[in-house]
Design a protein around this motif. Structure first.
Motif, PDB file in Angstrom:
ATOM      1  N   ASN A 147      -8.380  -4.166  -2.789  1.00 26.90           N
ATOM      2  CA  ASN A 147      -6.981  -5.331  -2.197  1.00 26.90           C
ATOM      3  C   ASN A 147      -8.108  -6.631  -1.427  1.00 26.90           C
ATOM      4  N   ASP A 177      -5.700  -3.169   3.866  1.00 25.57           N
ATOM      5  CA  ASP A 177      -4.590  -3.627   2.609  1.00 25.57           C
ATOM      6  C   ASP A 177      -4.412  -2.110   2.250  1.00 25.57           C
ATOM      7  N   ASN A 178      -4.826  -0.649   2.018  1.00 21.65           N
ATOM      8  CA  ASN A 178      -4.567   0.225   1.593  1.00 21.65           C
ATOM      9  C   ASN A 178      -3.489   1.425   2.284  1.00 21.65           C
TER      10      ASN A 178
END
Length: 610
Positions: free
Chosen positions: A219, A224-225
């Motif tokens: 990402n 962002d995961n």
């Protein structure tokens, strides 16, 4: 080298029982602890209770092992003690305490410390859990031994915060928080694939031990995961359980049930605090192992450009199965006029206001999505249930977790107490506490069943976490909405095909839908990921990831797994934080050319000892 033959077993089949003893209130734990005249090398069967268990976390076996019964424990104990030469044993009598599980069971925990004199020299800790014997003496019911540190190395549990701000383009940083001077370094000791909780945790441990490393995260930004998940995504475990190593990542100004945005911000702050070396927008394409040099050559795509790097070790922290979505393939999808998504693609249902929504699945994510649709104002929200679901009210689990994970107990101590026990014992403790809570308010579950929901009210949380890797629902409010009819439930038949306006079921009913979300989980095979990255030869050498073996140890995770340069890391937030320390300690010892000897199922010649 072929992989070791490891078979998954049900957690319910693991040996072990809680002591059926309720010790008198005036029992003095310090007096009990002082009554056992022990040294480690002199341990024998007469010291152990008939149902004794021993769980070793890398201290003496160099891996994760659980052994059952005196007849099995003592021969292995003697062999590993002969190899590792434990010394400086000290029983911490003043720290002995009584553990009581209501009026059902009790025992005395007596902590101890020791060192190992053979190479590599280590510092270790342990706990004897003691129960009274019929003879009036005290016996050892459970032994826990834990690797703490490699002597002469930095502390794996401590990392100094850096004053230097995090720069997403910065190259490798050493433990003193200075760049190595290379704009594009190409050689590392360790490459960590995945920058979520597991990847960041093990990266921090590597830095603490002065191991050169890089985290490769696909990402664009740290966190962002979580940040890119659906709007209502949140943890269903308490804040104090959710930290990364070294600090309380989510202090008291965070809410108790962390949202996806909370997690993303906490991860960013932690990476900045410790100046973790992470390459964003980076993907591992493939890799090749050289048996002579014992190093990987890895092909990497970073910010759209191709790079070749090398490392001695690769740690896969990509989530089980690499987060490949599993989705039923019903006929006639091309006829359906609405939108079909897997929960991995789902973000926001607001554009479907006053329309109809269906969620296929009834585990945590499915309930979150259904609540999301309800809040967004969909005209109808229906969950399709395919099998009975264990519903665990969050407050039951919260009460259990808060006994250790709270402001007054260090996370390091809480982790040791939570994760060092034999799994069979941890399971029995969980069943005892959670089922007792469920029995106290049957009306809560009666109402849910009355709505048509197929309920498993006395489920086994250990089964769902350690065998299924999910599939239960930690109730944070959706169950009442189902019981009240706000969220409808379809349980009497399964879907068979799409129609232009919805889903058709086995019983002939058609449910209208404009949005269908499949909360049906992800592929679980890690060997598929290994095969994709490294080819068939490497995939044949390693076991898969997750599920428990005959000893109650997780398959493939956190330990040597058949290939000398490949490790798996992941699991729950607690697993990611705590078990990362053992991976880092093992790799540091191997880089020092003094690996911790691994005593596997076939002794020191076990295939895991590579």
């Amino acid at each position: 080298m072929p992989k070791s033959s490891v078979h998954q077993v049900p957690v319910s089949s693991l040996p072990g029982s809680l002591p059926s003893i309720n010790m008198p209130l005036d029992t003095d734990p310090k007096l009990v602890a002082s009554s056992i005249p022990l040294n480690l090398e002199g341990l024998n069967e007469s010291n152990l209770a008939q149902e004794a268990l021993w769980r070793d976390s890398f201290a003496l076996t160099g891996t994760l092992r659980t052994l059952y019964s005196p007849a099995c424990i003592i021969p292995v104990w003697r062999e590993v003690c002969n190899r590792r030469s434990p010394t400086s044993f000290e029983l911490k009598i003043q720290s002995a305490n009584i553990v009581r599980i209501g009026e059902l069971a009790s025992w005395v925990d007596a902590p101890f410390t020791f060192k190992t004199a053979s190479t590599p020299r280590t510092t270790c800790s342990g706990i004897f859990s003691l129960v009274p014997a019929s003879s009036g003496t005290w016996k050892i019911w459970v032994i826990r031994t834990i690797l703490e540190q490699l002597d002469g190395e930095n502390d794996v549990d401590k990392l100094r915060a850096c004053e230097q701000p995090f720069n997403r383009t910065m190259s490798t940083l050493n433990a003193n928080c200075t760049a190595n001077g290379e704009d594009n370094p190409s050689s590392f000791d360790v490459v960590i694939v995945g920058g979520g909780q597991a990847g960041l945790s093990v990266a921090g441990r590597m830095k603490a031990l002065d191991i050169s490393y890089v985290v490769m995260e696909k990402n664009q930004e740290v966190g962002d995961n979580w940040k890119l998940r659906y709007g209502s995504a949140r943890l269903h475990t308490i804040r104090q359980y959710s930290h990364l190593p070294f600090n309380r990542t989510f202090p008291s100004h965070y809410q108790e049930w962390l949202t996806k945005d909370d997690l993303a911000q906490g991860y960013k702050d932690w990476v900045k605090t410790y100046n973790i070396n992470i390459w964003l927008s980076t993907r591992l394409l493939c890799g090749k192992w050289d048996h002579t040099s014992r190093r990987w050559t890895l092909q990497v795509q970073r910010d759209g450009s191709h790079h070749e790097i090398s490392s001695s070790y690769v740690i896969l922290a990509v989530g089980a199965g690499g987060q490949i979505a599993v989705m039923p393939d019903y006929p006639d999808r091309d006829h359906f006029k609405g939108t079909v998504l897997h929960s991995a693609e789902y973000t926001d249902p607001s554009s479907f206001k006053e329309k109809n929504g269906i969620v296929v699945g009834t585990a945590n994510t499915a309930h979150d999505v259904a609540e999301d649709m309800l809040v967004a104002g969909l005209a109808s929200v229906t969950m399709v249930q395919r099998s009975p679901t264990y519903v665990l009210p969050y407050e039951y689990y919260q009460r259990v977790q808060e006994l250790l994970y709270n402001e007054n107990v260090s996370t390091d101590y809480a982790d040791r107490m939570s994760f060092s026990n034999p799994l069979s014992i941890s399971r029995l403790l969980a069943l005892t506490c959670l089922h007792a809570a469920a029995r106290e308010e049957p009306e809560r579950f009666d109402a849910l069943e009355a709505s048509g929901f197929k309920l498993e009210r006395y489920g086994d949380i250990t089964h769902y976490i350690y065998e299924r890797m999910g599939g239960h629902y930690m109730d944070v409010g959706a169950s009442k909405k189902i019981a009240d009819g706000l969220i409808k439930i379809k349980t009497d038949a399964l879907p068979v095909r799409y129609t232009p306006n919805g889903l058709k079921f086995e019983d002939g009913e058609e449910l209208p839908a404009d949005l269908i979300v499949f909360a049906t989980g992800f592929e679980r095979s890690m060997t598929r990921v290994v095969r994709q990255f490294f080819g068939e030869d490497v995939a044949q050498q390693v076991n898969d990831f997750w599920g428990v073996d005959e000893e109650g140890e997780l398959i493939g995770a956190f330990k040597p797994n058949g290939h000398p340069g490949l490790w798996y890391h992941g699991g729950t937030l607690g697993h990611a934080r705590y078990c990362s320390r053992f991976i880092a300690l093992s790799i540091r010892a191997m880089l020092n050319e003094s690996p911790i000897p691994v005593y596997g199922r076939n002794g020191y010649d076990d295939p895991f000892n590579v």
